[in-house]
Design a protein around this motif. Structure first.
Motif, short mmCIF file in Angstrom:
data_model
loop_
_atom_site.label_atom_id
_atom_site.label_comp_id
_atom_site.label_asym_id
_atom_site.label_seq_id
_atom_site.Cartn_x
_atom_site.Cartn_y
_atom_site.Cartn_z
N LEU A 56 0.85 -1.29 0.05
CA LEU A 56 0.05 0.12 0.05
C LEU A 56 0.80 1.08 0.18
O LEU A 56 0.63 2.22 -0.58
N ALA A 57 1.88 1.47 0.73
CA ALA A 57 2.68 2.35 0.87
C ALA A 57 3.49 2.60 -0.46
O ALA A 57 3.88 3.77 -1.06
N ALA A 58 3.93 1.43 -0.94
CA ALA A 58 4.65 1.52 -2.44
C ALA A 58 3.69 1.97 -3.75
O ALA A 58 4.14 2.79 -4.30
N LEU A 59 2.49 1.67 -3.44
CA LEU A 59 1.39 2.05 -4.45
C LEU A 59 1.16 3.71 -4.32
O LEU A 59 1.06 4.39 -5.27
N ARG A 60 1.19 4.08 -3.23
CA ARG A 60 0.85 5.42 -2.84
C ARG A 60 2.04 6.23 -3.13
O ARG A 60 2.05 7.50 -3.82
N LYS A 61 3.29 5.84 -3.28
CA LYS A 61 4.46 6.52 -3.71
C LYS A 61 4.46 6.69 -5.45
O LYS A 61 4.96 7.26 -6.03
N SER A 62 4.29 5.45 -5.94
CA SER A 62 4.18 5.07 -7.44
C SER A 62 3.52 6.16 -8.06
O SER A 62 2.55 6.89 -7.64
N ALA A 63 3.55 5.89 -9.48
CA ALA A 63 3.05 6.83 -10.53
C ALA A 63 1.51 5.95 -10.86
O ALA A 63 0.95 6.57 -11.76
N TYR A 64 1.11 4.80 -10.23
CA TYR A 64 0.22 4.13 -10.65
C TYR A 64 -1.12 4.94 -9.99
O TYR A 64 -0.88 5.05 -8.79
N LYS A 65 -1.93 5.36 -10.61
CA LYS A 65 -3.21 6.36 -9.94
C LYS A 65 -4.48 5.40 -10.04
O LYS A 65 -4.65 4.98 -11.19
N VAL A 66 -4.98 5.71 -8.89
CA VAL A 66 -6.38 4.88 -8.86
C VAL A 66 -7.52 5.72 -8.47
O VAL A 66 -7.27 6.96 -8.05
N SER A 67 -8.51 5.48 -8.67
CA SER A 67 -9.78 6.28 -8.41
C SER A 67 -10.29 6.57 -6.83
O SER A 67 -11.03 7.33 -6.72
N SER A 68 -10.17 5.43 -6.20
CA SER A 68 -10.44 5.55 -4.85
C SER A 68 -9.55 4.60 -3.88
O SER A 68 -8.87 3.91 -4.47
#
Length: 459
Positions: free
Chosen positions: A255-267
């Motif tokens: 979760l921390a990695a996804l928040r830092k990454s360029a991968y953007k999500v809708s919610s």
């Protein structure tokens, strides 16, 4: 962008050492004014200074890498800018002065020792997937996803510890340096401890490769394309500096990695669901991947299972149950017979398609594949000519499909049309995963056989 060439014409440079010897005479006394012959005193020949052997480097993704490599020759800290040298790897992923450099694919001077940073981009021999912008720090002789993370962070010991490689059941030997150890060349090592380290590092490199695919900015890319490894390495390195650690089996880390990454999500809900799925995938992966077929199956399980599910419209549906580790292992098992890319003049990369209930009635569980500029691209768009990379001209693949063969014609129909496009369609009410093989041919006559998986989704 090119990836070098596999052609080798023998060594570019040959070293020869010539040693000279000198002797001398001296005048001697006999009768005054009468010269006499004397026996010269031998003089030792000078000892030749040994020439250090040039370092042999290598590039690794999951397996060896067919790649172009650049060196930070100008000392800027960036191994890919003006004034830097470059070369291509051999078919075994090796490069260096003793590898038989082809002057057509070598620019500048290739260093003899591991004295500068390096960067590689190319295709993985196990999966056929591209890896881009993969760095290694000075002192490394092996470029890999692991070396890219060390390059981004700056401290190998910290990275080793963060990944759980310094202690515990998943540790590697303290005496093994992952920056100079080639796991692809040591999976079959007769020393069990060496082979175990190779299997462990293969699993780690696969996981870091997956993070590179996941962390790119272009969420909508097809699951058979990869992202730059330096991008994911930078945000993973940030986590290490923040003390988060990189136990990728931990949902909070993902979760921390996804928040830092360029991968953007809708919610946040979708982000959390992604973290659930990805961490479960990492928990399911064996800590030791001891053979290429197993590693290939797990990469395909991510590409054509995890990532394909995340990108599917149904992943946002309320109440969706994320597959558990047992289901993910079953997905990986379904790819165990996936063919390896063949590193010849022309080779294919495993492809993936989905068919579903399309709102356009005429395209219900049916698709026409054409060109290379959409999700309905032809399977040949990712195929490569040796080290030269994908051959696409004006949005069309250079290679053409000459034959197709569905695994099960009772559930899948595949047709090559007169204009070079392909039509794939479900037969009957089948849902699930199947595949077809195809033969592609280059204008020069070179051919290769590939596989395209097709999933029929029940929505």
């Amino acid at each position: 962008m090119y990836f070098g060439t596999g052609l080798r014409t023998g060594a570019l440079l040959a070293a020869a050492c010539l040693a000279g010897c000198s002797g001398g005479g001296s005048g001697g006394g006999g009768s005054v004014g009468t010269p006499t012959a004397t026996t010269p005193t031998p003089t030792p020949s000078p000892t030749a200074t040994p020439t250090p052997a040039a370092t042999m480097f290598s590039a690794v993704g999951i397996g060896t890498l067919y790649a172009t490599v650049t060196f930070d020759t100008n000392g800027s800290g960036n191994p890919f800018d003006a004034g830097d040298s470059s070369t291509a790897t051999t078919a075994g992923g090796e490069f260096g002065r003793d590898s038989g450099l082809d002057p057509r694919w070598t620019s500048g001077t290739v260093p003899a020792t591991a004295s500068m940073a390096m960067q590689a981009w190319g295709r993985d021999s196990v999966t056929g997937l591209p890896l881009t912008i993969m760095n290694a720090p000075a002192g490394a002789t092996v470029i890999s996803p692991y070396s890219a993370l060390v390059f981004a962070h700056g401290n190998e010991a910290a990275v080793r510890s963060a990944l759980g490689l310094a202690s515990g059941t998943d540790a590697i030997r303290a005496t093994m340096n992952p920056l100079t150890f080639n796991p692809a060349q040591n999976l079959a090592n007769s020393d069990a401890a060496v082979a175990r380290d190779a299997a462990r590092m293969t699993s780690v490199n696969l996981q870091l490769f997956v993070m590179g695919i996941l962390g790119k900015a272009t969420n909508g890319d097809r699951p058979d394309t990869a992202g730059p490894i330096d991008l994911s390495s930078r945000y993973l390195a940030e986590l290490v500096r923040e003390g988060v650690g990189l136990r990728l089996t931990d949902r909070a880390v993902i979760l921390a990695a996804l928040r830092k990454s360029a991968y953007k999500v809708s919610s946040d809900e979708r982000l959390g669901r992604m973290a659930d799925y990805i961490s479960a995938y990492f928990r399911a992966i064996p800590a030791l991947l001891g053979n290429p077929a197993e590693a290939r199956a797990w990469m395909h399980a991510f590409q054509f299972g995890v990532l394909a599910d995340i990108q599917a419209p149904g992943f946002s549906a309320p109440g969706l149950v994320v597959p558990d580790e047992a289901a993910i292992r079953a997905t990986a098992a379904s790819f165990m017979d996936a063919p390896a890319p063949v590193g010849t003049a022309f080779f294919t990369t495993t492809d993936y398609r989905e068919l579903s209930n399309n709102p356009i009635a005429a395209m219900d569980y049916r698709a026409v594949l054409t060109g290379c500029n959409s999700h309905l691209a032809l399977p040949t768009c990712n195929d490569s000519e040796g080290y030269l990379g994908m051959n696409i001209v004006d949005g069309q693949p250079v290679a053409r499909v000459t034959a197709v063969a569905p695994k099960d014609p009772a559930v899948l129909s595949v047709t090559v049309n007169a204009d070079g496009s392909m039509t794939i369609a479900r037969v009957g009410g089948f849902t699930g995963l199947t595949w077809f093989s195809y033969t592609a041919q280059m204008p020069n006559g070179a051919t290769a056989t590939g596989r395209a998986y097709v999933r029929m989704r029940p929505f």
